[in-house]
Design an enzyme around this catalytic site. Structure first.
Site, PDB file in Angstrom:
ATOM      1  N   LYS A 129      92.890  26.480 -32.200  1.00  0.00           N
ATOM      2  CA  LYS A 129      94.123  26.625 -33.168  1.00  0.00           C
ATOM      3  C   LYS A 129      92.967  26.131 -34.827  1.00  0.00           C
ATOM      4  O   LYS A 129      92.720  25.386 -35.051  1.00  0.00           O
ATOM      5  CB  LYS A 129      95.311  26.035 -32.777  1.00  0.00           C
ATOM      6  CG  LYS A 129      96.707  26.836 -34.208  1.00  0.00           C
ATOM      7  CD  LYS A 129      96.533  27.998 -33.196  1.00  0.00           C
ATOM      8  CE  LYS A 129      97.838  28.855 -33.898  1.00  0.00           C
ATOM      9  NZ  LYS A 129      98.623  30.203 -33.671  1.00  0.00           N
ATOM     10  N   ASP A 169      97.476  33.917 -37.930  1.00  0.00           N
ATOM     11  CA  ASP A 169      98.692  32.927 -37.203  1.00  0.00           C
ATOM     12  C   ASP A 169      99.755  33.568 -39.102  1.00  0.00           C
ATOM     13  O   ASP A 169      99.500  33.946 -39.862  1.00  0.00           O
ATOM     14  CB  ASP A 169      98.767  31.963 -37.825  1.00  0.00           C
ATOM     15  CG  ASP A 169     100.023  31.244 -36.436  1.00  0.00           C
ATOM     16  OD1 ASP A 169      99.893  31.584 -35.351  1.00  0.00           O
ATOM     17  OD2 ASP A 169     100.543  30.768 -37.237  1.00  0.00           O
TER      18      ASP A 169
HETATM   19  P1  NDP Z   1     103.996  35.730 -40.549  1.00  0.00           P
HETATM   20  O1  NDP Z   1     103.476  34.488 -42.242  1.00  0.00           O
HETATM   21  O2  NDP Z   1     103.400  37.082 -40.417  1.00  0.00           O
HETATM   22  O3  NDP Z   1     105.786  35.497 -40.940  1.00  0.00           O
HETATM   23  C1  NDP Z   1     106.531  34.778 -40.717  1.00  0.00           C
HETATM   24  C2  NDP Z   1     107.674  33.726 -40.994  1.00  0.00           C
HETATM   25  O4  NDP Z   1     107.916  33.257 -40.920  1.00  0.00           O
HETATM   26  C3  NDP Z   1     107.667  35.286 -42.482  1.00  0.00           C
HETATM   27  O5  NDP Z   1     109.120  35.434 -41.976  1.00  0.00           O
HETATM   28  C4  NDP Z   1     108.565  33.320 -42.923  1.00  0.00           C
HETATM   29  O6  NDP Z   1     108.490  33.129 -44.224  1.00  0.00           O
HETATM   30  C5  NDP Z   1     108.865  32.796 -41.948  1.00  0.00           C
HETATM   31  N1  NDP Z   1     108.875  31.054 -41.846  1.00  0.00           N
HETATM   32  C6  NDP Z   1     107.655  31.091 -41.506  1.00  0.00           C
HETATM   33  N2  NDP Z   1     107.668  29.393 -42.002  1.00  0.00           N
HETATM   34  C7  NDP Z   1     109.091  29.343 -42.378  1.00  0.00           C
HETATM   35  C8  NDP Z   1     109.700  28.241 -42.563  1.00  0.00           C
HETATM   36  N3  NDP Z   1     108.903  26.702 -42.568  1.00  0.00           N
HETATM   37  N4  NDP Z   1     111.235  28.325 -42.564  1.00  0.00           N
HETATM   38  C9  NDP Z   1     111.735  29.634 -42.415  1.00  0.00           C
HETATM   39  N5  NDP Z   1     110.747  30.675 -42.130  1.00  0.00           N
HETATM   40  C10 NDP Z   1     109.708  30.359 -41.835  1.00  0.00           C
HETATM   41  O7  NDP Z   1     103.954  34.889 -39.685  1.00  0.00           O
HETATM   42  P2  NDP Z   1     103.066  35.460 -37.524  1.00  0.00           P
HETATM   43  O8  NDP Z   1     104.784  36.749 -37.461  1.00  0.00           O
HETATM   44  O9  NDP Z   1     102.569  35.566 -37.606  1.00  0.00           O
HETATM   45  O10 NDP Z   1     104.277  34.424 -36.762  1.00  0.00           O
HETATM   46  C11 NDP Z   1     105.240  33.475 -36.585  1.00  0.00           C
HETATM   47  C12 NDP Z   1     105.917  32.752 -35.452  1.00  0.00           C
HETATM   48  O11 NDP Z   1     104.549  33.454 -34.543  1.00  0.00           O
HETATM   49  C13 NDP Z   1     104.848  31.689 -35.913  1.00  0.00           C
HETATM   50  O12 NDP Z   1     105.442  30.584 -34.960  1.00  0.00           O
HETATM   51  C14 NDP Z   1     103.415  32.022 -34.973  1.00  0.00           C
HETATM   52  O13 NDP Z   1     102.774  30.574 -34.944  1.00  0.00           O
HETATM   53  C15 NDP Z   1     103.713  32.544 -33.984  1.00  0.00           C
HETATM   54  N6  NDP Z   1     102.616  33.222 -33.166  1.00  0.00           N
HETATM   55  C16 NDP Z   1     101.852  34.377 -33.673  1.00  0.00           C
HETATM   56  C17 NDP Z   1     100.479  35.285 -33.129  1.00  0.00           C
HETATM   57  C18 NDP Z   1     100.393  36.702 -34.447  1.00  0.00           C
HETATM   58  O14 NDP Z   1      99.604  36.851 -33.192  1.00  0.00           O
HETATM   59  N7  NDP Z   1     100.787  36.355 -35.421  1.00  0.00           N
HETATM   60  C19 NDP Z   1     100.907  34.912 -31.842  1.00  0.00           C
HETATM   61  C20 NDP Z   1     101.552  34.511 -31.379  1.00  0.00           C
HETATM   62  C21 NDP Z   1     102.298  33.617 -32.038  1.00  0.00           C
HETATM   63  P3  NDP Z   1     108.440  33.340 -45.357  1.00  0.00           P
HETATM   64  O15 NDP Z   1     107.750  34.415 -45.721  1.00  0.00           O
HETATM   65  O16 NDP Z   1     109.964  32.878 -46.497  1.00  0.00           O
HETATM   66  O17 NDP Z   1     107.095  32.119 -45.468  1.00  0.00           O
END
Ligand code: NDP
Length: 447
Positions: A129, A169
């Protein structure tokens, strides 16, 4: 609070002492060790080979300076990371996170989880990662590009199709993968498609990669509901986050007949009793990169600034934002309102206390390393297509994804049965993945 097997307690203490202040990493290790007590009691050989201690130590950790120039001509300095955790099953594989909260311990927790997740897919990928404390929010297109180029100017020497294959991510989506790939290609003078996954469809990307994590999560939870005679059809669902994972989880829940009534971003959450309007949500989040409050305003839905989305009553909850976003209070609220299943779309979104509360209340619980593995699985399918210079149809790729998720569910459920804890997907996932990785490491010698 925790009763680790006595054989594993000294190892956990060593992890704490060696990795001071890395609380998220400690939490991820503790959760896995908690499951492995059961495994070493049945198979003491794993303790003798010290393979658990080896798994907890990354093979390589890279930290680097990322200097770049913003639109005002100011020099900015960020920190870049890549933790190459375990390559027993294949090249290191795992995403890059760009978020101001990223520290070495964050990347280590994610890399550690990734080892087991990748094993569960059944595909030949190791765990890694990376990321940076860069905050893309409010940055211009050109600033994001310059940052990505500077990040890759160091990262390129550590990655490669046979070595380490990053993906997206939090904060890293198709746009960033494009800039990173472009810079890798310039520096190396190689069109090495499989060095990054999550590429655009016209230049080596795979169908369904964008949708894969969210879709896969919903497939997994649907299997879990089936095991109790239920399904998503007609259910009220709450999904936290509104990024890549959340959006495509919502899409698949709707396709399966459920209604997602709430989602969120880091500023607040929206409650939309008619069901989230995905076209509008995609426009606000993917095109305009705006706040969820704009969705609420344009849709005429309720917006709650701050607050806890877990107060919204639902049958199924899918935390898809970030680590530790669902704590004990959130879990108690879900239980009180009659929630029957929780599936982790994000990595480690539920705190250990929340998991305990949910499980004791009989709520079905799908751990992230199993339930969100569809993203990395489809990345591995992207690598397969790149290696054979082929591209598959959406339907074929989605069928592969669905099959992989059913396989992961089956594998976790069967392993839980084998260890006499039926329905404990946490133990099922950890034990099954660990045994596969450990057997490979032992076969490969003292590595
Ligand atoms: P994105 O950046 O596309 O979206 C993240 C979302 O979560 C946004 O709505 C963001 O809001 C919110 N968010 C992020 N950080 C925080 C925080 N500290 N507090 C509250 N809300 C938060 O990321 P992904 O959708 O790709 O990833 C989301 C999760 O899924 C992560 O844990 C990631 O590790 C996991 N994941 C992702 C994969 C992938 O293929 N993308 C695969 C497997 C797991 P805001 O816009 O306000 O920051």
């Amino acid at each position: 609070m925790h009763h680790l097997d006595p054989a594993l307690q000294p190892l956990y203490e060593q992890v704490l002492q060696r990795n001071p202040g890395e609380t998220e990493f400690h939490q991820a290790v503790l959760e896995v060790l908690d499951s492995l007590g059961t495994v070493v009691r049945k198979h003491p050989g794993y303790a003798d080979a010290r393979v658990i201690a080896r798994v907890c130590e990354p093979e390589r950790q890279i930290i680097f300076r990322v200097p770049w120039v913003d639109d005002q001509g100011r020099i900015e300095i960020n920190r870049g990371f890549r933790v190459e955790f375990n390559s027993a099953l294949g090249p290191y594989k795992g995403g890059l996170r760009f978020h101001p909260s990223v520290l070495l311990g964050t990347v280590k927790f994610l890399g550690f989880e990734q080892i087991f997740k990748n094993a569960l897919t059944g595909l030949p990928i190791g765990g890694g990662k990376g990321g940076s404390d860069f905050d893309p929010k409010g940055r211009s297109e050109m600033e994001v590009m310059r940052f990505c180029q500077s990040f890759m100017t160091e990262l390129y020497r550590h990655i490669g199709e046979y070595t380490d294959v990053p993906a997206g991510d939090i904060g890293v989506g198709g746009r960033e993968i494009g800039y990173l790939f472009g810079q890798y290609k310039r520096i190396t003078n190689r069109y090495e498609s499989a060095v990054l996954t999550g590429k655009g469809l016209g230049w080596g990307g795979s169908q369904v990669r964008r949708e894969a994590t969210g879709y896969g999560l919903v497939y997994f939870v649907e299997e879990m509901l089936h095991s109790k005679g239920g399904s998503f059809d007609g259910q009220r669902v709450v999904v936290s986050g509104s990024g890549n994972v959340a959006i495509y989880a919502i899409e698949k829940v709707h396709q399966l007949g459920g209604t997602v009534v709430a989602c969120s971003d880091s500023s607040g959450y929206v409650v939309d009793e008619r069901g989230i309007d995905l076209e509008l949500l995609k426009d606000v989040k993917e095109v305009r990169r705006a706040r969820i409050s704009e969705y609420a305003q344009e849709r005429g839905a309720q917006y709650v600034a701050g607050g806890s989305i877990w107060d919204v009553p639902c049958k199924v909850a899918l935390p898809c934002a970030t680590q530790n976003e669902l704590d004990d209070d959130g879990a108690l609220a879900l239980v009180k309102n009659g929630c029957v299943a929780v599936g982790e779309g994000a990595n480690m979104p539920a705190t250990p206390e929340a998991v305990r509360i949910l499980r004791e209340a009989g709520v079905l619980f799908a751990p992230g390393k199993a339930a969100n593995a569809g993203g990395v699985a489809t990345s591995a399918l992207e690598m397969q297509q790149n290696a054979s210079r082929d591209s598959w149809t959406f339907e074929h790729t989605e069928e592969r994804l669905a099959e992989i998720m059913r396989g992961i569910h089956e594998r976790c459920a069967a392993t839980a049965e084998e260890y006499d804890v039926p329905g404990n997907y946490v133990l099922g996932a950890n034990a099954s993945a660990f045994v596969q990785v450990a057997d490979a490491m032992i076969a490969q010698g003292v590595i």
